[in-house]
Design a protein around this motif. Structure first.
Motif: not given
Lengths: 696, 696
Positions: A92, A99, A104-107, A109-112, A272, A275-276, A279
């Motif tokens: 974990x 993560x 987070x550092x590079x914005x 787009x996380x998906x599951x 995605x 959503x972006x 860009x």
């Protein structure tokens, strides 16, 4: 030149000689993400210079419940492992850091996306046809062997017997041998002809490249049988490595458990991108389990049937050299690179080079790939990987999928050899293209050109009114053939038309296959077309992390034992990923310690610092020893002095040194150490040392 | 008395009348964790008093990529959903908070066990035989119906037709009707006999309790057919809800994807107990995907085939009333309880009661169960669940597995009715016992008794020397029969022996079934036995969380729209679980804003606060509106004033009010809001309000 390098070299040569290898090389590439256990043997030493004793380490890992085989009370299932509390927490923490470091550092787009995947998707991606190994069955015993492994084992055993017969010294990896003996019968000491030895060596060198037929021929030719019973085997058949199942109540929707998280990300590309806000470039990321039904899993966590992956798909415009906006930030990062040419020359010597230079001289294909290599290294070092046991190995041309531009693996050195733990490949536009072609979904980027594109081109105009009556039912066919003419041909035909007043065009299925068109019907002119929108399929750079392999390699890297007592193992995890940060140890079970423990534990918890109390009756020394094996970096002892004046001792796992200070000072030091703001050396300098009890 | 209550009441009555229901009630209990969509219709309102418009909400959720159907470009697979970036982040934040709230707070032993599970394990647990639904196939069209759903739909439709024929007003849930119309043909307006109406009502009331044969009889009796084609159906067959697969290359190891994470935890019990240094009680926990191959998934995220669960197995000594050491801390927590007796009386009226009182009066079976109910509520409120839409419903006797002592569900009120989102059951010693019996593994606790237990008992002594020659081949059988004699019988026989010098013992299969033993052979005396070790199988209290259901219900609870513009939706997530905490909005694309944005974003990131820059060309108002829908609680605007004096405006999502202050003050306010140390009201009081631009 060590043997695996010779093999690789031979393989490469073979690939060049035989272009038919292209298919199996794709095939190999499909497997590449799964397993690459480089069998290079080398003595692995801990940071204290001790030889890594894998059996002691395995016993520690099991005893402390980092991970253990699944379903043991039911006899176990090979290739499946459960993580116990410290393993689970370690996993974990690695995922959490991953993560933060990437998503987070590079914005990103996380998906599951789901693990259950319908047949058609994996048919399109190529997995249904190509994601397979070859297996041989013994019709009598029902045993199943992975064909390439079997040929490899038997021929290696014969070569060993030959060496013994020749009186040569045989270097033996004892553990490997012990395991083999269970499977293979005693090596027969038989001398072989020199020509046979050479033949065997060549076969072994090419072993990764044979298809099923070829493996079958080898098995016949060399009379390879079930090593245990000597019984004959059936010819190899392909065994797809995906777990199959059926979705829904009717059996008409076959599906699989995904073999990688990547496909789910590709299928979501369109959403995605929207959503972006359209860009580019951008990256998606996914952390989740994937599955591979290995024929015969071995090597512990390194080859398992269910495993956690973390994958990034960075979508980038294929034009403009695949630049990366943040490359500047990493360009001075030094990496240890093992490039393709060095491998070809028969060496495994790595070269230290900044990623800036590697991209500049074209060794690493582009900035985006280079950026991720540097970021991968930063991540691995953050979690505690030993830099001297990390290298980046470039794939040989025949290891890569046919569509890949360049590919590097982050390999970690362990007692099993160099292990591929992170793959970083340029998958080009392959996946988006095949899914787009199959479904018609626009998995493309459409962008308004800053300047409209003006294209000079030869345009063909047909006089439709005269065309129809002239060709009747063939009109459409002729028209299509004309529309399909290349620019080159159009230019030539324009000249013909001008000179002769007519042209001849090939039209399959109409008349004799040639159709004549005159000036009345057709005009060909050079004109300008203006394109406002550019449409392209992005390329994908894919850093793909095998979390289980990283976790296992990390445990090997941080493992050592106290020089004064080899039985006392220590796992020196950096605080940020240690399963538990602080152990609270009361001197005894005395009631007066309880309120202090409660206050400490709740203050630590509020600060987000995981901690455990060990109030068992074992001696303080024993309790600390147990937690050294769990990798707990800090310990706070609560004694009678603490009850009197609220001072505590703080112990450092690696040095076993202690300091003593007030509650506030101790908690502040803990926070500072866990956050990485100070080192133990800093703390020792500013807080008074304590040299009292650590009674064994 | 609403209809579902009548149903429940009838069901309960049925259960009492017919003890044969015990099996199907176990069966129902196996399904209980899966799905319990209470169809109670009630108008759901937002916190601003607006009616929740599900279609607007669904459109928002899809537009903002919280989650969408999987494999859409391949036509989709029902019951499978992908989480996009905000959904994925929301899920990760919920899981993270869950881990802190339960695992870290209580030192639970988290494990990560495999999803692939061999057949034998789930055979033992009962899932292979009982985890099934009944399905009917139309042999002509190949369509498959879930039998109970089909009977329910058809009879309800006939009752509706009857009501219309009688001229009664039919209350219609329009959306439900619209969906039905696609499946069921137009309702026929046909008046039924009063007796038939009563019969239908009774069948509907018992619908959850019929087995396959009974459902088949109903289908024949009422001539229920394929609603679309009117074609006849085959009799119901059991359809197991587990996804089946095969592990390894030979097909001799069938396996399943786990239907719950619990089994993996039970199988690891022995190792966990040892890891916990044999201390009881303790809890294990697991977060991971589970799978159920629903026959016909519907209701969005509420009934899916692959879902994330978080389960706790709290192992407790069955003796001593299942006390909990931390019950004192929660005893004053007020819960909204819907108890069994109230449901029986035909009401759904909940009662506000402290958990302390509920346990005291015996409404909640024990402290451990009560402790977890309180902790579940604390967790749900922390993530933003509306307390007025949360109730704890006690299971009726026939809903529970036969072995369960008590069971409560945390239900959340949504536009689909009251949804079971967390189950909290006392599974007794069932699972550990069946696995222990099957494998022989000691899934028990052995503890030294503080005082040895002295037991007075009748002991039988046989004179083995004489016994053997006397009974020869029957010796063992006779001996076993004697050993098996109960204490009661032994006491009686001791008296016989004393009085008559001999006794008669029943021994099946020896002679005429009776064997005579005299004083020479046997002695029976009352003696004391001393037991030092106590061995017991722990009971299990199991809080089981459906993360997807909680996530969906939460979205409904925090959703509202701006009263001045209904098209502008807002998701008021608490900062702690909001997908993104801060939106950074530059006034325009002007280059002078970039360094400020970079500084803000890197400072926020270092503080662990997730943030995104929106530098698209849309107006500031539009950009904020988009992020209100994403649930981003805070926004920082960067304008030309910021460039001059490094002041920024901070905007609150819920009130749309803004304050303006220096960089440090703004960042400090953000941190304080995200950590929950201050509310927006606090911030507004201490920082100057800003009433400038929020240009729409």
């Amino acid at each position: 030149m060590n043997r695996s390098v010779v093999f690789r070299l031979l393989r490469q040569r073979n690939h060049k000689l035989n272009p038919a290898r292209a298919f199996s090389s794709t095939h190999a590439a499909f497997r590449a993400k799964a397993v690459k256990v480089d069998s290079t043997m080398a003595t692995l030493t801990t940071k204290t210079g001790q030889t890594v004793d894998r059996s002691s380490l395995e016993s520690l890992v099991r005893r402390r419940l980092f991970f253990t085989p699944s379903f043991e009370i039911y006899g176990g299932v090979s290739g499946l492992y459960d993580y116990g509390p410290p393993g689970c927490s370690l996993q974990a923490n690695i995922v959490d850091l991953w993560r933060k470091h990437f998503v987070l550092e590079e914005d990103m787009l996380e998906v599951d996306t789901t693990m259950l995947t319908p047949h058609e998707v994996l048919k399109t991606s190529g997995h249904v046809d190509k994601f397979a190994d070859w297996m041989c069955k013994d019709p009598k015993t029902g045993e199943i062997f992975r064909a390439d492994h079997l040929v490899e084992e038997v021929l290696e055993s014969r070569l060993k017997g030959d060496k013994e017969a020749r009186g040569q010294k045989v270097v033996v990896d004892e553990e490997k041998e012990a395991k083999k003996k269970k499977k293979v019968k005693e090596t027969k000491v038989v001398k072989l002809d020199d020509a046979v030895v050479a033949e065997y060596e060549e076969v072994l060198a090419k072993i990764d490249n044979y298809d099923g037929d070829e493996l079958g021929q080898l098995i016949t030719k060399y009379d390879i049988r079930n090593p245990k019973t000597d019984g004959p085997l059936l010819p190899p058949v392909a065994f797809n490595l995906m777990f199959q199942t059926s979705i829904g109540p009717s059996s008409n929707m076959p599906g699989y458990l995904r073999p990688e998280t990547a496909q789910g990300q590709f299928l979501t590309f369109q959403k995605l991108l929207e959503f972006n806000q359209q860009q580019m470039p951008f990256a998606s990321a996914s952390i989740g389990k994937s599955f591979r039904n290995e024929i015969s899993p071995r090597a512990g966590l390194l080859r398992v049937r269910e495993f956690l992956m973390a994958e990034i798909e960075h979508f980038v415009d294929p034009e403009g050299g695949k630049k990366h906006p943040r490359f500047e930030e990493v360009k001075d990062t030094e990496l240890s690179l093992l490039n393709r040419d060095v491998q070809l020359s028969g060496s495994t010597k790595t070269e230290q080079m900044t990623i800036g230079k590697a991209v500049e001289i074209g060794l690493v294909d582009n900035e985006t790939l280079g950026y991720f290599l540097a970021r991968i290294q930063q991540f691995l070092l953050k979690i505690g990987i030993d830099k001297s046991k990390l290298r980046f190995r470039q794939h040989m041309a025949n290891e890569m999928a046919h569509y890949a531009a360049d590919c590097w693996d982050a390999e970690l050195h362990t007692s099993y050899g160099w292990i591929e733990c992170v793959g970083c490949a340029d998958r080009s536009a392959y996946d988006l293209t095949v899914h787009k072609n199959k479904t018609g979904a626009p998995l493309v980027v459409r962008e308004t050109r800053p300047e409209p594109l003006r294209i000079e081109e030869w345009q063909v105009n047909l006089d439709k009114k005269k065309f129809g009556p002239r060709f009747k039912k063939d009109s459409k066919t002729v028209e299509a053939a004309v529309e399909a003419l290349s620019q080159e041909l159009r230019e030539k035909l324009a000249l013909d038309l001008q000179q002769n007043g007519k042209i001849e065009v090939d039209v399959e299925g109409v008349g004799n296959g040639k159709v004549e068109l005159d000036k009345e019907l057709v005009a060909i002119e050079k004109r300008e077309r203006v394109e406002h929108i550019r449409e392209y399929t992005p390329n994908v750079i894919e850093p793909s992390f095998g979390i289980g392999r990283i976790l296992y390699s990390l445990i090997e890297h941080v493992y050592w034992s106290r020089p004064d007592d080899e039985a006392r193992g220590v796992l020196s995890f950096p605080p940020v990923i240690a399963p538990t940060k602080v152990l609270l140890v009361p001197l005894s079970n005395h009631a007066s310690f309880r309120p202090l423990l409660q206050r400490l534990t709740s203050k630590l918890r509020r600060a987000g610092i995981s901690n455990r109390v060990d109030d068992s009756s074992a001696s303080i020394g024993k309790r600390y020893a147990r937690n050294d094996e769990l990798g707990t970096p800090l310990g706070i002892t609560v004694d009678f002095q603490s009850v009197k004046d609220q001072t505590y001792t703080l112990r450092d796992r690696d040095t076993t040194k202690q300091v003593r200070a007030s509650e506030d000072e101790i908690l502040q030091a803990v926070k500072s150490l866990v956050d990485g703001d100070e080192t133990w050396e800093d703390i020792r300098k500013r807080l008074p040392e304590f040299t009292g009890q650590e009674a064994e």
